[in-house]
Design an enzyme around this catalytic site. Structure first.
Site, mmCIF file in Angstrom:
data_model
loop_
_atom_site.group_PDB
_atom_site.id
_atom_site.type_symbol
_atom_site.label_atom_id
_atom_site.label_comp_id
_atom_site.label_asym_id
_atom_site.label_seq_id
_atom_site.Cartn_x
_atom_site.Cartn_y
_atom_site.Cartn_z
ATOM 1 C CD GLU A 190 20.918 -36.909 20.751
ATOM 2 O OE1 GLU A 190 21.998 -36.323 20.803
ATOM 3 O OE2 GLU A 190 19.886 -36.388 20.309
ATOM 4 C CB CYS A 233 25.793 -39.928 27.711
ATOM 5 S SG CYS A 233 24.357 -38.894 28.022
ATOM 6 C CB CYS A 271 12.048 -35.164 27.165
ATOM 7 S SG CYS A 271 11.940 -35.085 28.980
ATOM 8 C CB CYS A 289 13.760 -28.268 31.138
ATOM 9 S SG CYS A 289 13.550 -29.613 32.321
ATOM 10 C CB CYS A 292 16.129 -29.144 27.822
ATOM 11 S SG CYS A 292 16.633 -30.773 27.262
ATOM 12 C CB CYS A 344 20.570 -34.278 26.176
ATOM 13 S SG CYS A 344 19.431 -33.254 27.104
HETATM 14 N N1 SAH Z 1 15.702 -35.806 32.009
HETATM 15 C C1 SAH Z 1 16.773 -36.040 32.884
HETATM 16 C C2 SAH Z 1 17.987 -36.642 32.222
HETATM 17 C C3 SAH Z 1 18.402 -36.105 30.895
HETATM 18 S S1 SAH Z 1 19.002 -34.435 30.866
HETATM 19 C C4 SAH Z 1 17.134 -34.779 33.650
HETATM 20 O O1 SAH Z 1 16.660 -33.717 33.273
HETATM 21 O O2 SAH Z 1 17.866 -34.893 34.631
HETATM 22 C C5 SAH Z 1 20.588 -34.564 31.642
HETATM 23 C C6 SAH Z 1 21.106 -33.234 32.189
HETATM 24 O O3 SAH Z 1 21.473 -32.355 31.103
HETATM 25 C C7 SAH Z 1 20.079 -32.482 33.035
HETATM 26 O O4 SAH Z 1 20.638 -32.012 34.237
HETATM 27 C C8 SAH Z 1 19.699 -31.363 32.110
HETATM 28 O O5 SAH Z 1 19.173 -30.261 32.779
HETATM 29 C C9 SAH Z 1 21.001 -31.058 31.405
HETATM 30 N N2 SAH Z 1 20.845 -30.265 30.168
HETATM 31 C C10 SAH Z 1 19.797 -30.247 29.327
HETATM 32 N N3 SAH Z 1 20.013 -29.388 28.299
HETATM 33 C C11 SAH Z 1 21.222 -28.839 28.517
HETATM 34 C C12 SAH Z 1 21.998 -27.859 27.836
HETATM 35 N N4 SAH Z 1 21.576 -27.316 26.706
HETATM 36 N N5 SAH Z 1 23.206 -27.538 28.360
HETATM 37 C C13 SAH Z 1 23.656 -28.114 29.500
HETATM 38 N N6 SAH Z 1 22.971 -29.039 30.179
HETATM 39 C C14 SAH Z 1 21.756 -29.390 29.709
HETATM 40 FE FE1 SF4 Z 2 13.596 -33.655 29.668
HETATM 41 FE FE2 SF4 Z 2 15.621 -32.096 28.937
HETATM 42 FE FE3 SF4 Z 2 14.184 -31.471 31.097
HETATM 43 FE FE4 SF4 Z 2 15.815 -33.624 31.181
HETATM 44 S S1 SF4 Z 2 16.405 -31.485 30.933
HETATM 45 S S2 SF4 Z 2 13.675 -33.481 31.903
HETATM 46 S S3 SF4 Z 2 15.638 -34.330 29.027
HETATM 47 S S4 SF4 Z 2 13.414 -31.537 28.959
#
Ligand code: SAH
Ligand code: SF4
Length: 361
Positions: A103, A116, A123, A127, A130, A345
């Site tokens: 996406e 974006c 991934c 986290c 996420c 994301c």
């Molecule tokens: N993996 C990388 C880049 C993709 S995520 C990273 O983690 O930095 C991009 C950003 O979106 C990250 O800061 C992540 O923590 C945040 N993010 C992920 N899920 C989210 C959510 N449900 N609401 C708000 N931000 C979120």
């Molecule tokens: Fe992966 Fe989501 Fe953590 Fe970014 S925030 S490292 S996309 S699991």
């Protein structure tokens, strides 16, 4: 069938190639008896004029167009879904020839048009808050697929020009390092998308070794570090995968990045109600942030179906921001965009997968 995590294709799209390879690489223009300037012509058609097929490249000989079309495509993805939110944010779900999906999002904001894009399908990091990490890593994208997403989004904004690209979609960019850096170069280069390095941001969960390597690539891009917690203990709970990566090592890598590039780090901090948004944590975060040349981006959590985390109130978020401001830090509370189309994301892909019946056994 591809091996797990293997890129799906090499050299099947123009986006995999640079002008030099297209001019002189095995199987390409020189071997077809074509002059090398044709490569620049093709690149201009694709990147400047938005051609989607060789057929449209009317100043190439028809016979060459036919041969090229047999060997290569321009776009190899199809648009599986195109959603538009009430605030103008648009989200594309692209389907690759092997059936996997990625996406990418267009975020219009005044004169700024930001794409974006994703670097992986899924991934590996996972986290706990996420959506992208829920199923683990499916596969890496190749550089050409990363660039193709930015081009799909650029096509959506025409006649406006795409001004910014952020690597904040699915995946951990520095875990797919070589493809990410190759894509960065194509997006930045004059023969490619020609987007200024300062308008490109790579967001990482924080891999110190790769952050330093990126600092040495001589790219002037912005590095965003997803910190999310002011202590190692809390960070390990939110990002168990990175439990052995200390905040000290991230500070050291961030300072190295600043010393080598002169670019301040963006610290990203997703505010999770009652988990990391308490005043005491803001004070601790101020102490960490002061050890780096940084700007802080606070992001109010976008809730994900099935996960137990909540978006903090506007008051709690503003109070957190104010504590950092009072300590002299540069901090923004980011507006969330595209919430009505699963702006966070990974959510769109998850919904699409959930609504697709499983393949027959
Ligand atoms: N993996 C990388 C880049 C993709 S995520 C990273 O983690 O930095 C991009 C950003 O979106 C990250 O800061 C992540 O923590 C945040 N993010 C992920 N899920 C989210 C959510 N449900 N609401 C708000 N931000 C979120
Ligand atoms: Fe992966 Fe989501 Fe953590 Fe970014 S925030 S490292 S996309 S699991």
């Amino acid at each position: 069938m591809n091996a797990p995590h293997a890129p799906i294709a090499t050299f099947s799209s123009v986006f995999d190639l640079d002008a030099e390879t297209l001019a002189a690489g095995p199987g390409f223009l020189a071997e077809m008896g074509q002059p090398s300037y044709r490569a620049e012509q093709i690149m201009r058609w694709v990147y400047e004029r938005g051609a989607e097929s060789f057929d449209q490249m009317t100043d190439l000989p028809a016979s060459l167009r036919t041969v090229l079309a047999r060997r290569l495509t321009v776009y190899r993805s199809s648009i599986e879904r195109h959603d538009r939110a009430s605030d103008g944010t648009a989200k594309l779900l692209l389907k690759w020839p092997d059936g996997t999906t990625s996406e990418c999002v267009l975020i219009p904001d005044g004169d700024r048009q930001t794409a974006c894009i994703s670097t992986q399908v899924g991934c590996p990091v996972g986290c706990v808050f996420c959506a992208s990490g829920i199923g683990g890593l499916d596969r890496n994208l190749v550089a050409g697929q990363i660039v193709e997403q930015a081009m799909r989004v650029a096509a959506l904004c025409r006649p406006n020009r795409l001004t910014n690209v952020v690597f904040m979609g699915l995946g951990e960019p520095l875990h797919n390092y070589d493809a990410t850096v190759a894509a960065l170069r194509k997006i930045n280069s004059a023969e490619g998308m020609n987007i200024g390095a300062r308008k490109i941001t790579v967001s990482t969960v924080g891999l110190p070794k790769q952050m330093k390597r990126l600092a040495d690539e001589k790219l002037q891009i912005t590095l965003a570090l997803s910190l999310h917690a002011p202590t190692d203990e809390l960070r390990a709970r939110l990002i168990p995968w990175a439990a052995s990566i200390t905040i000290d090592s991230l500070v050291e890598a961030a300072n190295y990045y600043f010393d080598r590039t002169g670019r301040e780090i963006t610290l990203e901090y997703v505010l999770l109600a009652g988990v990391n948004d308490l005043p005491e944590q803001a004070r601790q975060l101020a102490t960490v942030a002061r050890r780096m040349r940084s700007n802080i981006n606070l992001i109010r959590y976008n809730p994900v179906d099935g996960l137990p985390y909540e978006r903090p109130s506007a008051e709690a978020s503003t109070r957190f921001q104010q504590i950092l401001r009072d300590r002299g830090l540069n901090v923004h509370l980011r507006r969330s965009r595209g919430r009505d189309i699963d702006g966070a994301c990974g959510q769109l892909r998850r919904r699409a997968l959930a609504s697709t019946p499983p393949p027959p056994p």
